[in-house]
Structures are given as structure tokens and as C-alpha cells.
Design an enzyme around this catalytic site. Sequence first.
Site: not given
Length: 401
Positions: A280, A337
Amino acid sequence: AIDIKTLRGTSGIVTIDPGYKNTGSCESAITFLDGEKGILRYRGYSIEDLAEKADFLEVAYLLIFGELPNKEQLATFHNDIKEESHVDEEMKKILDGFPKSAHPMGVLSSLTSALVAFNPTSVDVSSEAAMYHSIVRILAKFPVLVAWAQRKKKGLPLDYGDDTLGYVENIHKMMFKKPNQEYKKDTIAIDALDKLLILHADHEQNCSTSTVRIVGSSHAGLFASLSAGISALWGPLHGGANQAVLEMLEAIQEDGGDTKKYMAKAKDKNDPFRLMGFGHRVYKNFDPRARIIKKSADEVLGNLGIEDPILDIAKGLEKEALEDEYFVKRKLYPNVDFYSGIIYRALGIPTEMFTVMFALGRLPGWIAQWREMRLRGEPIGRPRQIYIGENLRPFVKVDKR
Ligand code: ACO
């Protein structure tokens, strides 16, 4: 690292920060996140508290207007939304024009943009009241478009909403009601959806939100700005990762479940493969949303009595990555996700719809950020560049080239 360079041909300096890794685009009072510590808060409330105790509509109100609504405010907000839930019948012709194979994100982005044509006053944001009207209109109509996209993918006839149902319950009905059967409330599925939508509702200046703000900064209307945000979300490095994760897990399963092989691929710098759902830009610690979703995936599958080997593959990959020097050194943890697709799949949502579900959750965040940008009177977003092309050249006619 940020480069500071002199603009060629003009006076002044400009900072070069590809990917805006260290560049703030705005001041915002909506979402706080600390990527080092793994903290996420909407308007000061922790994501853990909101996911457990609030419902999605309350969170939408909180994000957009800054405070949790009291009972009356929530009821008024919900009623205002219900009054706007009709989507023009002509819009169905546009939907019909798409092939069944069309990716639902393309369908959603196009339909959201097309809504402007049938709601021309939605572009009027000259007052807070006009802005409010556009906001409740899109909160009402967007779930209808999402349900249409899913039913088209599944080859089911369209279904109308029901005003007597809760906001998320109604979304569930529009998406899942079987033809010629009465709708049965499915509390497990509705609660799981509610939680997933809350977890996706905002994430400060990510790619799609920055897109919504920058498109809106030209004073394009809310619906057009959202349509652009949907397109930005579609990419596999952003919201499209949830579809990519599930496809990756399925590929590993089909390939015999050898997670080590895929770990090695992800680490090989000559192989473009990346472990989807890992890493991320901002979280350099566990993504707090991933923690909640992982627990929720266990609960939902347990409650539905589903044993999905894909979940075991995901857990295996996570365990290996958390112990692997490559991932540890680069602070690559599972992101939001990684586990969401496993829940969507258990709920019967087609893989290509996963990113659409993300968009549905992100809608209040996009709206809140767009509204904040407009109310603060922010200037048009217009980054600078350093020109590295040719200097002035004489023009040569085509027959002489
Ligand atoms: N698998 C393997 N290696 C990775 C991964 C991954 N998933 N993610 C990052 N890396 C490596 C990079 O190769 C790079 O290595 P290097 O230092 O040896 O060159 C290092 O980690 C840093 O990665 P960057 O790409 O520079 O980090 P950036 O902040 O630009 O990208 C991103 C973040 C796009 C999320 C990236 O981690 C990625 O592609 N992940 C997979 C896709 C994904 O899950 N996206 C969803 C993000 S969450 C969301 O948008 C909702």
C-alpha cells in the site's frame, strides 16, 4: 525523494514528485490515517468502532456532513434519498446497448455520466441546498445502477427497489432478488455488505478520490466527477485489485495450490507478477481494514456454511509473506482488497462486480471530498511539469520528410 528543478524558459522552480508520494493536494477534515501505525478514522471515529457499531448510511452522513446523524436527521436523510430513487426508463436503453460481456465498471462509469443527461439540474451546485439535492439523488440512483450492472452480468431481469427496506437491505434486494420469487431478507449477507461498504467508504487522497477532486475542481458536476473517479478506481493497482486478487487465488488453486511458486514470482524483479492485494502506498504496517475483513471473511463463510479452499490459499500466502524477508523489508502487508473478494464470492457476487462493490462503498467518501473541495472554494487542480522535449525546430513539409 522530491526533486526541485528550475522550469526551462520561465522563471521559478517546481517540485517533481512522480506519483505525488510526498505531495499534499489539499487540507481535509474528513479522514485521518497513520500508515506507520495502521490507524484509520473517519471524522475522528475509529474504523473499528464504525465497522462494528454503525451502519453504512450513518457513516455516509458522517463523512459527508461531518457529524453522526441523530435519529431524526438520519430518517430525513433516508427519506430524501428514497424520494430520488427513480432512474429514468430511457437509461435502460443505454444499459441494453452494452454487450453482456461488458465490464461492469465501464457500464457503471458510463451510466453515472449518462445520469447527468436525465438530471440536468444536478450540475447546479450554486447553493448548499442544490448541492444536497445532487448528493441525495446520486446516493439514491447509484445503487440502482450497481444492481443493474450485476443483473446484466448474471442475465437476470432488472428489479425495482422497495422503499420500506433499509438502505443496504434495499441494495441487497435489487441485486439478488430472484425472478418470480418473493424477496427474503438475508441478515448475514446484509450485515456483511454493510460492513464491507463502511470499510471502503473513504481513504483520503487515493487515486480515485484525487481524481474526483481534480475533475470537480474545474466545476464539472458531481455526477461527472464521480464517473471519472469510477474509471480511476477500475485499475488493478487501485480498486481493480480485488478482482485481480481473486483471479490470482483461483490461478494458484488451478495450478495445484503451490503458494511458494507465486511468492518466488512476486519477488523476481524480471517477472512483472505482483502479489495482488499486498502493499500500500500509505500503510507501511497492517491495513486496519484488512484485519477486520479477514475476521469477517471467517465469520461470513462460517455462518453461511461455506468451506472455500481459496480462503486457505489466501491465509497461506499471507503467512508466508509475513515471514518473508522481501515482504518484511518492504513493509508489504495485505491490504483491504486481499480478503474482500472472498466475502463477495461467498455472497454470490460475480468476480467482475467486485470493483463495482468497492465503488458503491467509496461513493460517500467521493461525495464528501468533492463537497469539501467545493465548499472550501479550492482552485482548479493544475500541476506543473518540467519539459524535457525538443527545443524549437523548423517545420518540414510532409513531402520533404
Ligand atoms: N508484490 C511484490 N512486490 C511488491 C508489491 C507486491 N504486491 N507491492 C510492492 N512491491 C515492491 C515493489 O516491487 C518495490 O520493490 P523495490 O523497492 O525492490 O523496487 C517496493 O515493493 C515498493 O513498491 P512500489 O510499487 O514502489 O510502491 P507504491 O507505493 O508505488 O505502490 C501499490 C503501492 C500500487 C499498492 C503496490 O504495492 C502494488 O502494486 N500492490 C499490488 C496491487 C494492489 O493490491 N493494489 C491495491 C492497493 S489498495 C487500494 O487501492 C484499495
